[in-house]
Design a protein around this motif. Structure first.
Motif, mmCIF file in Angstrom:
data_model
loop_
_atom_site.group_PDB
_atom_site.id
_atom_site.type_symbol
_atom_site.label_atom_id
_atom_site.label_comp_id
_atom_site.label_asym_id
_atom_site.label_seq_id
_atom_site.Cartn_x
_atom_site.Cartn_y
_atom_site.Cartn_z
ATOM 1 N N VAL A 22 0.822 -1.380 -0.002
ATOM 2 C CA VAL A 22 0.065 0.128 0.013
ATOM 3 C C VAL A 22 0.799 1.269 -0.286
ATOM 4 C CG1 VAL A 22 -1.775 1.328 1.151
ATOM 5 C CG2 VAL A 22 -1.890 -1.161 1.145
ATOM 6 N N GLY A 23 0.672 2.150 -0.939
ATOM 7 C CA GLY A 23 1.263 3.215 -1.027
ATOM 8 C C GLY A 23 2.853 3.015 -1.263
ATOM 9 N N GLU A 24 3.289 1.821 -1.824
ATOM 10 C CA GLU A 24 4.531 1.471 -2.010
ATOM 11 C C GLU A 24 5.393 1.268 -0.915
ATOM 12 O OE1 GLU A 24 6.572 3.528 -5.208
ATOM 13 O OE2 GLU A 24 5.208 2.674 -6.788
ATOM 14 N N ASP A 25 4.639 0.971 0.137
ATOM 15 C CA ASP A 25 5.392 0.968 1.587
ATOM 16 C C ASP A 25 6.585 0.100 1.559
ATOM 17 O OD1 ASP A 25 5.023 1.929 4.438
ATOM 18 O OD2 ASP A 25 5.145 -0.437 4.594
ATOM 19 N N ASN A 26 5.961 -1.153 0.933
ATOM 20 C CA ASN A 26 7.277 -2.142 1.089
ATOM 21 C C ASN A 26 8.603 -1.806 0.192
ATOM 22 O OD1 ASN A 26 5.566 -3.607 2.365
ATOM 23 N ND2 ASN A 26 5.021 -5.110 0.404
ATOM 24 N N LEU A 27 8.396 -1.007 -0.903
ATOM 25 C CA LEU A 27 9.544 -0.398 -1.747
ATOM 26 C C LEU A 27 10.294 0.616 -0.910
ATOM 27 C CD1 LEU A 27 8.249 -0.073 -5.326
ATOM 28 C CD2 LEU A 27 9.284 -2.090 -3.913
ATOM 29 N N LEU A 30 12.073 -1.523 1.846
ATOM 30 C CA LEU A 30 13.362 -2.403 1.308
ATOM 31 C C LEU A 30 14.504 -1.088 0.977
ATOM 32 C CD1 LEU A 30 11.725 -4.590 -1.110
ATOM 33 C CD2 LEU A 30 13.148 -5.511 0.856
ATOM 34 N N ALA A 31 14.104 0.076 0.401
ATOM 35 C CA ALA A 31 15.235 0.969 -0.113
ATOM 36 C C ALA A 31 15.893 1.398 1.352
ATOM 37 C CB ALA A 31 14.476 2.056 -0.725
ATOM 38 N N ARG A 32 15.181 1.619 2.487
ATOM 39 C CA ARG A 32 15.696 2.149 3.567
ATOM 40 C C ARG A 32 16.541 1.213 4.245
ATOM 41 N NH1 ARG A 32 11.214 3.462 6.140
ATOM 42 N NH2 ARG A 32 11.037 1.881 7.379
ATOM 43 N N HIS A 33 16.573 -0.141 4.085
ATOM 44 C CA HIS A 33 17.288 -1.124 4.720
ATOM 45 C C HIS A 33 18.390 -1.560 3.735
ATOM 46 C CE1 HIS A 33 15.114 -1.949 8.501
ATOM 47 N NE2 HIS A 33 14.206 -1.224 8.068
ATOM 48 N N THR A 34 18.317 -1.635 2.602
ATOM 49 C CA THR A 34 19.363 -1.726 1.705
ATOM 50 C C THR A 34 20.132 -0.761 1.031
ATOM 51 O OG1 THR A 34 17.828 -1.994 -0.177
ATOM 52 C CG2 THR A 34 17.930 -3.955 1.070
ATOM 53 N N GLY A 35 19.783 0.512 1.103
ATOM 54 C CA GLY A 35 20.410 1.715 0.223
ATOM 55 C C GLY A 35 20.305 1.610 -1.146
ATOM 56 N N THR A 36 19.481 0.898 -1.558
ATOM 57 C CA THR A 36 18.989 0.571 -2.895
ATOM 58 C C THR A 36 17.977 1.612 -3.297
ATOM 59 O OG1 THR A 36 17.736 -1.099 -2.951
ATOM 60 C CG2 THR A 36 19.819 -1.665 -3.122
ATOM 61 N N TRP A 68 4.395 -12.975 -3.972
ATOM 62 C CA TRP A 68 4.241 -11.984 -5.064
ATOM 63 C C TRP A 68 3.932 -12.696 -6.277
ATOM 64 C CZ3 TRP A 68 7.761 -12.615 -8.933
ATOM 65 C CH2 TRP A 68 9.071 -12.618 -8.663
ATOM 66 N N GLN A 69 4.531 -13.954 -6.539
ATOM 67 C CA GLN A 69 4.247 -14.751 -7.760
ATOM 68 C C GLN A 69 2.658 -15.107 -7.976
ATOM 69 O OE1 GLN A 69 6.911 -17.761 -7.931
ATOM 70 N NE2 GLN A 69 8.165 -16.882 -9.140
ATOM 71 N N ASN A 70 2.072 -15.316 -6.575
ATOM 72 C CA ASN A 70 0.573 -15.722 -6.490
ATOM 73 C C ASN A 70 -0.227 -14.480 -6.030
ATOM 74 O OD1 ASN A 70 0.879 -18.789 -7.273
ATOM 75 N ND2 ASN A 70 2.296 -18.561 -5.299
ATOM 76 N N ALA A 71 0.265 -13.461 -6.455
ATOM 77 C CA ALA A 71 -0.437 -12.094 -6.061
ATOM 78 C C ALA A 71 -0.837 -12.123 -4.641
ATOM 79 C CB ALA A 71 -1.599 -12.078 -7.028
ATOM 80 N N LYS A 72 -0.084 -12.589 -3.664
ATOM 81 C CA LYS A 72 -0.583 -12.600 -2.105
ATOM 82 C C LYS A 72 0.046 -11.189 -1.597
ATOM 83 C CE LYS A 72 -1.253 -17.609 -1.881
ATOM 84 N NZ LYS A 72 -0.617 -18.782 -1.102
ATOM 85 N N ALA A 73 -0.645 -10.608 -0.939
ATOM 86 C CA ALA A 73 -0.022 -9.511 -0.223
ATOM 87 C C ALA A 73 1.201 -9.729 0.736
ATOM 88 C CB ALA A 73 -1.394 -8.547 0.525
ATOM 89 N N ILE A 74 2.036 -8.764 0.628
ATOM 90 C CA ILE A 74 3.358 -9.045 1.439
ATOM 91 C C ILE A 74 3.275 -7.756 2.451
ATOM 92 C CG2 ILE A 74 5.760 -8.930 1.594
ATOM 93 C CD1 ILE A 74 5.887 -10.033 -1.367
ATOM 94 N N ALA A 75 3.264 -8.191 3.720
ATOM 95 C CA ALA A 75 3.227 -7.124 4.820
ATOM 96 C C ALA A 75 5.010 -7.102 5.526
ATOM 97 C CB ALA A 75 2.533 -7.777 5.942
ATOM 98 N N ARG A 76 4.952 -5.976 5.958
ATOM 99 C CA ARG A 76 6.491 -5.794 6.503
ATOM 100 C C ARG A 76 7.055 -6.774 7.376
ATOM 101 N NH1 ARG A 76 8.009 -0.088 8.996
ATOM 102 N NH2 ARG A 76 6.946 0.656 7.149
#
Length: 325
Positions: A22-27, A30-36, A68-76
């Motif tokens: 939601v709101g690209e929260d996962n991205l 991930l960016a914050r924890h990897t520096g990418t 994600w391959q099966n379109a299942k929501a990913i939580a933090r």
């Protein structure tokens, strides 16, 4: 230093939505924890950064592929546990965690442990007569216990399911609430009913209660009883007094399990009153047959905002450094 670009191809728009959150929260996480830098372009996820950081990000994303391959929501918690598995060499254990289905709700939603500590909690309930679970809101303390309790009842592993909690909430007293006794206590027991409704048709619950298969009652109703062949859940135990919690713990009978849940940071007792849950930690930790499990903000599986709220309160409640104003 030169940057590396990798592109992760996603099979469908739905899988992309499941991955980014939601709101690209996962991205963002991930960016914050990897520096990418992570940029979604259609069904392509562009990962840009130093080679090692990009590789780490890809490894985490690949370990989440079954979602994600099966379109299942990913939580933090899914992402955080994937990081933990990667950093501690527990990749196989994490794959097993993803594949182990605990139950399915009436709507067909799969229930499984999302974190290693939730999995430890489930195993503790399965292998101990009394299990304490302490942690903040949203970590699945009551819900996971209710899942196992309903399974035990439906599989005839126990004769009855007893859900109880103290009738203490933010300074309110039962006498000020309208209605008869059942109507007075229902607001305090509503979270327990909500957990039941996920697995048992609402129309069937009154019949099960009339037959004594399910009992939802305030803690005071447990006094003087022996709870045999039962699965007992004591919820909101931080609001019990030491005497109340001792009373209910000593009601345990043969063939029974008891799960005691609570959040010691959310006690609604008067300031001068000790919490039974805190006292039990000190007294019972070394008792054989009793297990203590601790869940934290990393185990919060509700809306991402709930986790941020928990994190904010945890920071605020940490003692100030010595000498600070």
């Amino acid at each position: 230093m030169a940057e590396t670009l990798e592109i992760l191809h996603l099979p469908s728009p739905e899988s992309a939505m499941a991955l980014v959150g939601v709101g690209e929260d996962n991205l963002i996480y991930l960016a914050r924890h990897t520096g990418t830098k992570l940029i979604l372009r259609g069904q392509e996820l562009h990962i840009l950064g130093e080679a090692k950081a990009v590789e780490r990000t890809l490894n985490v994303l690949n370990s989440l592929a079954s979602y994600w391959q099966n379109a299942k929501a990913i939580a933090r918690p899914d992402i955080l546990t994937a990081f933990q598995a990667l950093d501690t060499g527990r990749g196989e254990e994490y794959q097993a965690l993803q594949q182990t289905i605990l139950a399915k709700t009436r709507r067909g939603e799969v229930v499984r442990a999302k974190t290693f500590r939730q999995r430890q909690y489930i195993k503790a309930i399965q292998t101990h007569d009394i299990t304490f679970c302490i942690g903040p809101a949203g970590t699945g303390k009551t819900f996971l216990a209710a899942v196992l309790a309903v399974q035990a009842l439906l599989n005839n592993d126990c004769e009855r399911l007893i859900l109880t909690r103290p009738a203490v909430e933010a300074g309110e007293k039962l006498g000020f609430l309208p209605g008869d006794l059942q109507q007075k206590v229902d607001p305090f027991l509503r979270p327990l009913y909500d957990a039941l409704y996920e697995f048992i048709d609402a129309e069937k619950i009154p019949d099960l209660m009339e037959r004594g298969k399910i009992e939802v009652a305030p803690l005071a109703y447990m006094r003087g009883r022996t709870l045999s062949n039962a699965f007992v859940i004591v919820d909101e135990a931080q609001n019990t007094t030491p005497a109340q919690l001792k009373m209910v713990l000593t009601r345990l009978g043969f063939g029974s399990k008891m799960v005691v849940t609570g959040d010691i940071t959310q006690t609604d007792l008067p300031s001068h009153q000790a919490s039974g849950l805190q006292v039990a930690q000190q007294i019972l930790k070394a008792v054989e047959g009793v297990s203590f499990c601790y869940l934290g903000q990393a185990d919060v599986v509700r809306h991402p905002l709930v986790q941020r709220i928990v994190e904010a309160y945890e920071r605020a409640e940490q003692p100030s450094p010595a000498g600070s104003a």
